[in-house]
Design a protein around this motif. Structure first.
Motif, PDB file in Angstrom:
ATOM      1  N   ASP A 256       0.815  -1.219   0.000  1.00  0.00           N
ATOM      2  CA  ASP A 256       0.000   0.000   0.000  1.00  0.00           C
ATOM      3  C   ASP A 256       0.845   1.264   0.000  1.00  0.00           C
ATOM      4  O   ASP A 256       0.307   2.374  -0.073  1.00  0.00           O
ATOM      5  CB  ASP A 256      -0.977  -0.002   1.178  1.00  0.00           C
ATOM      6  N   HIS A 257       2.166   1.130   0.040  1.00  0.00           N
ATOM      7  CA  HIS A 257       3.071   2.269  -0.025  1.00  0.00           C
ATOM      8  C   HIS A 257       3.978   2.240  -1.265  1.00  0.00           C
ATOM      9  O   HIS A 257       4.541   3.268  -1.615  1.00  0.00           O
ATOM     10  CB  HIS A 257       3.953   2.319   1.226  1.00  0.00           C
ATOM     11  N   LEU A 258       4.080   1.096  -1.925  1.00  0.00           N
ATOM     12  CA  LEU A 258       5.078   0.915  -2.986  1.00  0.00           C
ATOM     13  C   LEU A 258       4.501   0.573  -4.354  1.00  0.00           C
ATOM     14  O   LEU A 258       5.052   0.987  -5.383  1.00  0.00           O
ATOM     15  CB  LEU A 258       6.055  -0.198  -2.558  1.00  0.00           C
ATOM     16  N   LEU A 259       3.400  -0.170  -4.415  1.00  0.00           N
ATOM     17  CA  LEU A 259       3.025  -0.844  -5.662  1.00  0.00           C
ATOM     18  C   LEU A 259       2.556   0.080  -6.772  1.00  0.00           C
ATOM     19  O   LEU A 259       2.416  -0.368  -7.923  1.00  0.00           O
ATOM     20  CB  LEU A 259       1.962  -1.911  -5.384  1.00  0.00           C
ATOM     21  N   GLY A 260       2.337   1.351  -6.509  1.00  0.00           N
ATOM     22  CA  GLY A 260       2.007   2.282  -7.585  1.00  0.00           C
ATOM     23  C   GLY A 260       3.216   2.788  -8.345  1.00  0.00           C
ATOM     24  O   GLY A 260       3.071   3.386  -9.422  1.00  0.00           O
ATOM     25  N   LEU A 261       4.424   2.551  -7.825  1.00  0.00           N
ATOM     26  CA  LEU A 261       5.616   3.078  -8.467  1.00  0.00           C
ATOM     27  C   LEU A 261       5.775   2.608  -9.913  1.00  0.00           C
ATOM     28  O   LEU A 261       6.062   3.437 -10.794  1.00  0.00           O
ATOM     29  CB  LEU A 261       6.862   2.730  -7.647  1.00  0.00           C
ATOM     30  N   PRO A 262       5.605   1.313 -10.227  1.00  0.00           N
ATOM     31  CA  PRO A 262       5.745   0.908 -11.644  1.00  0.00           C
ATOM     32  C   PRO A 262       4.795   1.658 -12.569  1.00  0.00           C
ATOM     33  O   PRO A 262       5.161   1.973 -13.711  1.00  0.00           O
ATOM     34  CB  PRO A 262       5.425  -0.591 -11.619  1.00  0.00           C
ATOM     35  N   MET A 263       3.584   1.966 -12.106  1.00  0.00           N
ATOM     36  CA  MET A 263       2.625   2.669 -12.953  1.00  0.00           C
ATOM     37  C   MET A 263       3.076   4.098 -13.230  1.00  0.00           C
ATOM     38  O   MET A 263       2.896   4.616 -14.341  1.00  0.00           O
ATOM     39  CB  MET A 263       1.237   2.670 -12.305  1.00  0.00           C
ATOM     40  N   LEU A 264       3.664   4.763 -12.245  1.00  0.00           N
ATOM     41  CA  LEU A 264       4.188   6.108 -12.479  1.00  0.00           C
ATOM     42  C   LEU A 264       5.340   6.083 -13.477  1.00  0.00           C
ATOM     43  O   LEU A 264       5.427   6.934 -14.370  1.00  0.00           O
ATOM     44  CB  LEU A 264       4.660   6.726 -11.165  1.00  0.00           C
TER      45      LEU A 264
END
Length: 254
Positions: free
Chosen positions: A64-72
């Motif tokens: 919930d703190h890391l997994l959006g990084l690849p999308m950015l």
């Protein structure tokens, strides 16, 4: 200093809520705190594009703190952006972040080498780094199930401290000393103590002992009016400064 909350929910957001994330205006660019899975939508709601973000801070490796990084990063790649993004974190998160991006978007590994810079916080730099426009960042380890760091961002006039996920911590208390604003997790709800998280009372006591001026509660299990009122009332028993559970997607000047 201007701050926008992009979300204040714990790992499993309730309806119409978002995972914890914050934007800090660096007077011409932005520092993003945390990259939860829905960060692309959160930034869209804020009217911010990835090209406007200069710095990213990730407190720990939990999804919930890391997994959006690849999308950015894949968004940046798709735009054919030449912008360099600096990701400030500790070695544990940096290694996991590289592995996650390589796993889900292996085709952008080469692009990452030229457009992503990891700034590793460790004892060699005293857990601190300059940002831009007179802003600086300092960090300290909290207490969580995996390595997790709190962060302090300040300019010449104001300072904010974000706790990350942590149990009540003397190191975070020291980091928050005399801060203008403390954004502290209350993932253990009101009085239900959970390992590696903080109760509302503990967050308020830490704000008081650190002599902070304002306290925002975050990483909440729910944001119903009754729950919010209970949290604020509980915090008022220990902290005499301003206490808020702030709305998402509004710039707030501290």
């Amino acid at each position: 200093m201007r701050i926008m909350q992009l979300g204040k929910s714990a790992a499993y957001p309730s309806n119409r809520n978002w995972n914890v994330s914050y934007l800090i205006d660096l007077n011409g660019g932005y520092l993003l705190l945390e990259t939860p899975p829905s960060i692309a939508n959160q930034l869209n709601n804020a009217g911010i594009t990835v090209d406007e973000i200069d710095w990213i801070y990730i407190s720990h490796r939990h999804g919930d703190h890391l997994l959006g990084l690849p999308m950015l990063l894949v968004d940046q790649y798709a735009r054919k952006s030449d912008k360099l993004i600096s990701i400030v974190t500790h070695a544990d998160v940096a290694e996991v972040a590289r592995q996650v991006v390589a796993l889900v978007y292996p085709e952008i590994e080469e692009y990452m080498r030229d457009h992503v810079r990891f700034v590793i916080l460790d004892e060699s730099n005293h857990f601190s780094t300059p940002l831009k426009q007179g802003f600086s960042l300092r960090a300290a380890y909290g207490i969580h199930g995996v390595p997790s760091m709190a962060v302090r961002v300040q300019d010449a006039l104001t300072s904010m401290v974000y706790s990350g996920d942590t149990a009540s911590s003397e190191a975070v208390e020291g980091l928050a000393l005399n801060a203008t604003l403390l954004i502290h997790e209350a993932g253990a709800a009101v009085s239900d103590k959970k390992k590696n998280h903080t109760t509302v009372a503990q967050a308020a006591q830490l704000a008081a002992s650190s002599k902070c001026r304002q306290l925002w509660l975050t990483h909440l299990e729910t944001t119903t009016p009754d729950f919010v009122a209970t949290c604020v009332n509980e915090a008022m028993e220990s902290f005499e400064g301003d206490i808020s559970i702030v709305p998402d997607f509004h710039w707030i000047t501290i």
